[in-house]
Design a protein around this motif. Structure first.
Motif, mmCIF file in Angstrom:
data_model
loop_
_atom_site.group_PDB
_atom_site.id
_atom_site.type_symbol
_atom_site.label_atom_id
_atom_site.label_comp_id
_atom_site.label_asym_id
_atom_site.label_seq_id
_atom_site.Cartn_x
_atom_site.Cartn_y
_atom_site.Cartn_z
ATOM 1 N N VAL A 13 18.614 3.814 7.469
ATOM 2 C CA VAL A 13 17.144 2.991 7.220
ATOM 3 C C VAL A 13 16.819 2.927 5.521
ATOM 4 O O VAL A 13 17.298 3.814 4.832
ATOM 5 N N VAL A 14 16.662 1.664 5.109
ATOM 6 C CA VAL A 14 16.523 1.491 3.702
ATOM 7 C C VAL A 14 15.293 1.366 3.154
ATOM 8 O O VAL A 14 14.613 0.660 3.894
ATOM 9 N N GLU A 15 14.856 1.864 2.288
ATOM 10 C CA GLU A 15 13.404 1.799 1.525
ATOM 11 C C GLU A 15 13.837 1.191 0.190
ATOM 12 O O GLU A 15 14.665 1.800 -0.725
ATOM 13 N N ASP A 16 12.810 0.652 -0.594
ATOM 14 C CA ASP A 16 12.677 0.242 -1.938
ATOM 15 C C ASP A 16 11.484 1.036 -2.773
ATOM 16 O O ASP A 16 10.547 1.185 -2.043
ATOM 17 N N PRO A 38 9.722 -4.299 5.555
ATOM 18 C CA PRO A 38 8.457 -4.482 4.652
ATOM 19 C C PRO A 38 7.457 -3.456 4.861
ATOM 20 O O PRO A 38 7.104 -2.931 5.876
ATOM 21 N N ILE A 39 6.837 -3.068 3.759
ATOM 22 C CA ILE A 39 5.626 -1.900 3.728
ATOM 23 C C ILE A 39 4.545 -2.245 4.260
ATOM 24 O O ILE A 39 3.997 -3.213 3.618
ATOM 25 N N GLN A 40 3.887 -1.922 5.294
ATOM 26 C CA GLN A 40 2.500 -2.423 5.538
ATOM 27 C C GLN A 40 1.783 -1.108 5.691
ATOM 28 O O GLN A 40 1.754 0.019 6.287
ATOM 29 N N PHE A 83 1.653 4.723 4.706
ATOM 30 C CA PHE A 83 2.366 3.619 5.483
ATOM 31 C C PHE A 83 3.305 4.640 6.434
ATOM 32 O O PHE A 83 3.567 5.667 6.075
ATOM 33 N N GLU A 84 3.703 3.881 7.452
ATOM 34 C CA GLU A 84 4.680 4.590 8.313
ATOM 35 C C GLU A 84 5.972 3.989 8.060
ATOM 36 O O GLU A 84 6.160 2.567 8.117
#
Length: 425
Positions: free
Chosen positions: A185-188, A258-260, A358-359
């Motif tokens: 899983v990727v995150e920025d 996308p971060i929610q 956030f999750e």
């Protein structure tokens, strides 16, 4: 021909030894002796993942001749073990009448462990140099690189270590962000404001480790970088290392989720960190427990510690609180160690800091810390957990604190009024 590598280059030879993989069939290390430059170079690996190490020779190395040959990889890998710490590495080459050349060394390592043991003679026949290695050597100067300072590479290594564990970490110079892959899983994240990249690059845990070693070994102040396809190369005056980025093309194709934000607050981070630092520095039991509580209500925020015999709470000034998603909760547990790395550049910037809860796609809760209220990406994230079990205790402490603050403020106001009346009289 006697070649002497100074004892202070032992760490470089150890790095060469560690990088030799003897699992390949007919594995050899190519050796280049340069009489003019007074150097010996070892080339190891298989294209495109070749490395080379160059050593300046001791002036006692005589008589030097320009030579290109190869050594058995297993023998080369063991060389470092045949010389004790602090001892010069002495390599004696003997050329027989037939033209066959041997390298021989005296192994005194066994005597170091047992005085009754005798010295061993280790001899290995030299062969023709590897054509693959000579091709690599000829093409190395043609490879375009980006030169940067050692200090910049050390800063990149520092940021990479902060984000471990990861499978890939992409540093994007053009768009000023870091992309991280964990468990597929990727995150920025936003790049730190004070971090200037020389070039965009992708790192793995292995390349991060190699960069760390490179910074420790090099005597120079500059390091060259080149990323081509699924490899990344680092060059210093002493060595050139090429690391694998296998699977990076698949990583490039992945999209971030996308971060929610489940909960949003803008508060005084400086006050929060100051309270953390005080508790951790002055109370050994709190430091050992490594556990703080963050309360975010509809209109207020507080930090609390419930570690017997201590029960501390401090209100944090809130500028705004966003609307929360259903069942997010209001009390969260986190480690103060994670927040230690969050830099407070100056009081003005930290006074009004945006925090998002956030999750992730893996179901983990994170606290995102932003440079500004308008930023789309956090510059760091902290692992947190819901802890509603302690909510009643924390709410009671906050209520007690607010009541005592009100009483205290009233007392101060009355004293000020009395003082005013007295001065009028």
């Amino acid at each position: 021909m006697n070649i002497i590598i100074p004892a202070n280059k032992r760490s470089l030879l150890e790095s060469l030894s560690q990088g030799i993989d003897t699992h390949f069939a007919n594995c050899v290390v190519t050796v280049l002796v340069n009489k003019t430059q007074n150097t010996i170079t070892f080339i190891n690996g298989q294209l495109p993942l070749c490395d080379h190490y160059t050593f300046m020779l001791d002036e006692r190395s005589i008589p030097l001749k320009n030579k290109h040959f190869s050594l058995d990889a297993s023998f080369t890998k063991q060389l470092i073990n045949y010389f004790i710490q602090g001892e010069d590495i002495k390599l004696e080459f003997e050329i027989q009448p037939s033209g066959t050349m041997f390298l021989e060394v005296l192994d005194r390592s066994t005597r170091l462990k047992d005085e009754l043991q005798s010295t061993a003679l280790r001899r290995c026949q030299c062969s023709a140099p590897s054509d693959e290695h000579l091709t690599y050597w000829a093409n190395t100067p043609k490879c375009p690189t980006t030169k940067t300072s050692k200090a910049t590479i050390e800063r990149i290594v520092y940021e990479a270590h902060k984000n471990l564990p990861f499978e890939y970490l992409q540093l994007n110079k053009e768009e000023n962000y870091v992309r991280i892959q964990r468990q597929g899983v990727v995150e920025d994240k936003a790049l730190p404001l004070d971090m200037k990249l020389p070039v965009s690059m992708v790192l793995t845990p292995d390349t991060t480790m190699q960069m760390t070693k490179l910074c420790q070994m090099t005597s120079g102040n500059e390091i060259e970088i080149a990323q081509q396809g699924e490899t990344i190369t680092f060059k210093t005056p002493e060595c050139t290392l090429t690391c694998s980025l296998a699977g990076v093309e698949e990583f490039y194709q992945k999209k971030t989720v996308p971060i929610q934000a489940l909960k949003y607050v803008a508060l005084n981070l400086f006050t929060l960190k100051k309270e953390l630092n005080h508790c951790v520095k002055e109370y050994s039991q709190i430091k050992k427990a490594d556990e703080f509580l963050l309360y975010i209500g509809d209109e207020k925020a507080a930090i609390a510690v419930l570690i017997p015999p201590y029960a501390f709470t401090k209100l944090i000034h809130v500028f705004e609180v966003g609307e929360s998603k259903t069942n997010v909760g209001s009390l969260f547990r986190f480690s103060p160690k994670e927040l230690e790395g969050v830099r407070v550049k100056n009081l003005q910037e930290a006074t009004k800091t945006r925090l998002d809860i956030f999750e992730t796609a893996l179901g983990e809760l994170k606290l995102g810390v932003y440079y500004s209220l308008e930023d789309n990406l956090p510059y760091t994230t902290i692992s947190i957990e819901r802890d509603e079990r302690q909510l009643d205790s924390v709410l009671k402490m906050i209520k007690d604190l607010e009541e005592k603050q009100t009483d205290n403020n009233s007392t101060i106001k009355e004293k000020q009024q009395d003082l005013f009346i007295f001065s009028d009289g």
